[in-house]
Design a protein around this motif. Structure first.
Motif, PDB file in Angstrom:
ATOM      1  N   ASN A  24      29.887  28.548  44.392  1.00 33.50           N
ATOM      2  CA  ASN A  24      30.888  28.729  45.455  1.00 33.50           C
ATOM      3  C   ASN A  24      30.806  27.595  46.462  1.00 33.50           C
ATOM      4  N   ASN A  26      32.428  26.229  50.369  1.00 33.97           N
ATOM      5  CA  ASN A  26      33.147  26.529  51.618  1.00 33.97           C
ATOM      6  C   ASN A  26      33.354  25.295  52.481  1.00 33.97           C
ATOM      7  N   SER A  50      36.398  31.339  47.230  1.00 34.58           N
ATOM      8  CA  SER A  50      36.862  32.712  47.432  1.00 34.58           C
ATOM      9  C   SER A  50      38.038  32.701  48.414  1.00 34.58           C
ATOM     10  N   ALA A  53      36.621  31.630  51.591  1.00 31.75           N
ATOM     11  CA  ALA A  53      36.402  30.181  51.662  1.00 31.75           C
ATOM     12  C   ALA A  53      37.709  29.469  51.971  1.00 31.75           C
ATOM     13  N   ASP A  83      37.894  32.313  43.092  1.00 37.72           N
ATOM     14  CA  ASP A  83      36.959  33.423  42.903  1.00 37.72           C
ATOM     15  C   ASP A  83      37.583  34.703  43.491  1.00 37.72           C
ATOM     16  N   HIS A  84      37.635  35.762  42.715  1.00 38.58           N
ATOM     17  CA  HIS A  84      38.138  37.065  43.182  1.00 38.58           C
ATOM     18  C   HIS A  84      39.516  37.031  43.837  1.00 38.58           C
ATOM     19  N   ASP A 158      29.092  41.415  50.993  1.00 37.24           N
ATOM     20  CA  ASP A 158      29.642  40.212  51.619  1.00 37.24           C
ATOM     21  C   ASP A 158      31.164  40.225  51.754  1.00 37.24           C
ATOM     22  N   HIS A 160      33.739  41.279  50.028  1.00 39.01           N
ATOM     23  CA  HIS A 160      34.461  41.691  48.838  1.00 39.01           C
ATOM     24  C   HIS A 160      33.596  42.714  48.126  1.00 39.01           C
ATOM     25  N   HIS A 198      26.985  41.383  44.345  1.00 37.82           N
ATOM     26  CA  HIS A 198      26.986  40.175  45.176  1.00 37.82           C
ATOM     27  C   HIS A 198      25.921  40.251  46.269  1.00 37.82           C
ATOM     28  N   ASP A 277      26.327  32.047  44.374  1.00 39.34           N
ATOM     29  CA  ASP A 277      26.644  31.688  45.753  1.00 39.34           C
ATOM     30  C   ASP A 277      25.421  31.905  46.642  1.00 39.34           C
ATOM     31  N   ARG A 281      23.380  29.574  49.464  1.00 42.34           N
ATOM     32  CA  ARG A 281      23.391  29.923  50.894  1.00 42.34           C
ATOM     33  C   ARG A 281      21.962  29.960  51.417  1.00 42.34           C
TER      34      ARG A 281
HETATM   35  O1  LIG Z   1      32.499  37.135  46.007  1.00 39.25           O
HETATM   36  C1  LIG Z   1      31.439  36.655  46.378  1.00 39.25           C
HETATM   37  C2  LIG Z   1      31.164  35.230  46.696  1.00 39.25           C
HETATM   38  O2  LIG Z   1      29.811  35.119  47.014  1.00 39.25           O
HETATM   39  C3  LIG Z   1      32.042  34.701  47.811  1.00 39.25           C
HETATM   40  O3  LIG Z   1      31.737  35.335  49.000  1.00 39.25           O
HETATM   41  P1  LIG Z   1      32.751  35.303  50.260  1.00 39.25           P
HETATM   42  O4  LIG Z   1      33.875  36.218  49.907  1.00 39.25           O
HETATM   43  O5  LIG Z   1      31.887  35.743  51.400  1.00 39.25           O
HETATM   44  O6  LIG Z   1      33.203  33.870  50.404  1.00 39.25           O
END
Ligand SMILES: O=C[C@H](O)COP(=O)(O)O
Ligand SMILES: O=C(CO)COP(=O)(O)O
Ligand SMILES: [Zn+2]
Ligand SMILES: [Zn+2]
Length: 354
Positions: A24, A26, A50, A53, A83-84, A158, A160, A198, A277, A281
Motif C-alpha cells: 500500500n 499513501n 486504498s 490513500a 485496494d478495496h 483500520d 475498512h 487487516h 500495509d 507502517r
Molecule cells: O485495507 C487495508 C489497507 O491496509 C489500507 O488501509 P487504509 O484504508 O487505512 O488506507
C-alpha cells in the motif's frame, strides 16, 4: 513505460510459481521506498492505493507520482491497483487516473462495513469486470468476509472492514461458492477469507491451522487451479518491529501476524498476490520514533523520513525475495491495456473452470 496489468503479472507469477506482494502507498516516501526495493532485487511490483490513500494524497498527486516512479525505473513493471473499491464509481475513477487494476470488494456493502449477500456481490463485481475489461484493466473480487477465527469479530481496525460478530461460514470462503463466483463474475483474481484480518492485531498467539485456515486455500486451489488467489491482511507483524516501536515510547500490545512460511505455503497453492500495509507502517513508524527519541531537538522531516524509507525498503526487499518475485522484472514484457482489452474480447482470458 513499464506499467503492467495485474492479470499479466499474475499470469506470469503462476507460470513461474512465485507470488507478488502488493504494497500500500499513501505518499511519496512509500512510493520511493517500494521502487528502491524492486530495483535492488529486479522485481515487478504491485503498488496499491486504498480509498483512504486516494483521499489523503489526492488522485491527481497519486497519478503523477506513479508516472514519476515508472519514469525513474523504466525496467521495473509496475501494476497500479485500487485496494478495496467499494462501488462502481470508485473503480471507474481509479481507471481514469491510470490504475491498471481495481479491486471491487463486494463482500461488503458500499459503506465498507456491512457484509453483503451473494447477489449483491456477484452483481456489482460482474458490472465492474465488464467495464474494466473493455479497457483491458484487471479486476480482483472478494468472496468471504475478513475477520478473526479466534474471536469471530470482523476486521474493523483500520477503517475498512466488517463490524461486529460474524459466523464461521462468513469468515471462511466456501470452495463451491468460489467456483461459482469466479464463473459468474469473470474476475482475474479472487481474494478469500481464511482467518487473516487487516492491521496489527490479527492473532493473540502464533497462528496454527485453527485460526489461520491455510487448508481453505488449498481446497479452493484444487477446485480453481487457474484462478489467482489473493491473501489480504498478510502482514507478518515482525516481533523486531514491535520491539523497536515499544523501545522508543510506543505502546503496542504483543501481537502476531501471518508467518512468512505460511504465505510461502500459500504460494505453492495458487496464492499470487499478498497484501502488505501494516508491516511497512510499522517499519517506518519505528524509525521515526527512534530518531525523534534519540534527537529530541530534531525538526527536519528528512532526518526521520529517510531512515523510515530505508526501513520500508528493507522490508519490501525481504518480501520480494521471500515470495520469489526477485529476479522476475527482466523476464516480463509489458502488454498494453489495448492489447489486454483485445484478449478479453476474444475470450482467451475468460476463467478456465473445469
Ligand atoms: O485495507 C487495508 C489497507 O491496509 C489500507 O488501509 P487504509 O484504508 O487505512 O488506507
Ligand atoms: O490487506 C491489506 C490491504 O488490502 C493489508 O493487510 P495488512 O494490514 O496485514 O498489512
Ligand atoms: Zn474486504
Ligand atoms: Zn485488504
Amino acid at each position: 513505460m513499464a506499467r503492467i496489468t495485474l492479470r499479466q503479472l499474475l499470469d506470469h507469477a503462476a507460470e513461474y510459481g512465485y507470488g507478488v506482494p502488493a504494497f500500500n502507498i499513501n505518499n511519496m516516501e512509500q512510493g520511493l521506498a517500494i521502487m528502491a526495493a524492486a530495483d535492488a532485487v529486479d522485481a515487478p511490483v504491485i503498488i496499491q492505493a486504498s480509498r483512504g490513500a486516494r483521499q489523503y494524497a489526492n488522485d491527481v498527486v497519486l497519478a503523477r507520482l506513479i508516472d514519476a516512479l515508472v519514469e525513474l525505473y523504466p525496467h521495473i513493471p509496475v501494476c497500479m491497483h485500487l485496494d478495496h473499491g467499494n462501488n462502481e464509481a470508485t473503480c471507474v475513477t481509479a481507471m481514469q487516473h491510470g490504475f491498471t487494476s481495481v479491486m471491487m470488494d463486494g463482500s461488503l456493502k458500499e459503506d465498507g462495513k456491512t457484509p453483503a449477500d451473494w447477489d449483491y456481490n456477484v452483481g456489482i463485481t460482474r458490472r465492474v469486470t465488464e467495464m474494466a475489461h473493455y479497457g483491458g484493466v484487471s479486476v480482483e473480487g472478494e468472496l468471504g468476509v475478513l475477520g478473526s477465527l479466534e474471536t469471530g469479530m470482523g476486521d474493523k481496525e483500520d477503517g475498512h472492514g466488517a463490524e461486529g460478530k460474524l459466523s464461521h461460514d462468513q469468515l471462511l470462503t466456501n470452495p463451491d461458492e468460489a467456483v461459482k463466483f469466479v464463473k459468474e463474475t469473470q474476475v482475474d483474481a479472487l481474494a478469500i477469507a481464511m482467518g487473516t484480518s487487516h492491521g496489527a492485531y490479527k492473532f493473540t498467539r502464533k497462528p496454527d491451522g485453527a485460526i489461520l485456515a491455510m487448508h481453505v486455500i488449498e481446497e479452493i486451489h484444487r477446485r480453481l487451479p487457474e484462478t489467482h488467489l489473493v491473501m489480504h491482511g498478510s502482514s507478518s507483524v515482525p516481533q523486531e518491529l514491535q520491539d523497536i516501536i515499544n523501545k522508543y515510547g510506543g505502546k503496542m500490545p504483543q501481537t502476531w501476524g501471518v508467518p512468512v512460511e505460511e504465505i510461502q505455503r500459500g504460494i505453492k497453492h495458487g496464492v499470487r498476490k499478498i497484501n502488505i500495509d501494516t508491516d511497512n507502517r510499522m517499519a517506518m513508524t519505528g524509525q521515526i520514533r527512534r530518531i525523534l527519541t534519540e534527537n529530541p531537538g530534531e525538526f527536519d522531516p528528512r532526518k526521520y523520513l529517510k531512515p523510515a524509507m530505508e526501513a520500508m525498503t528493507k522490508l519490501c526487499k525481504e518480501r520480494l525475495e521471500q515470495f520469489g518475485t526477485a529476479g522476475q522484472a527482466g523476464r516480463i514484457k509489458p502488454v498494453s491495456l489495448s492489447e489486454m482489452a483485445k484478449r478479453y474480447r476474444s475470450g482467451e482470458l475468460a476463467p478456465k473452470i473445469a
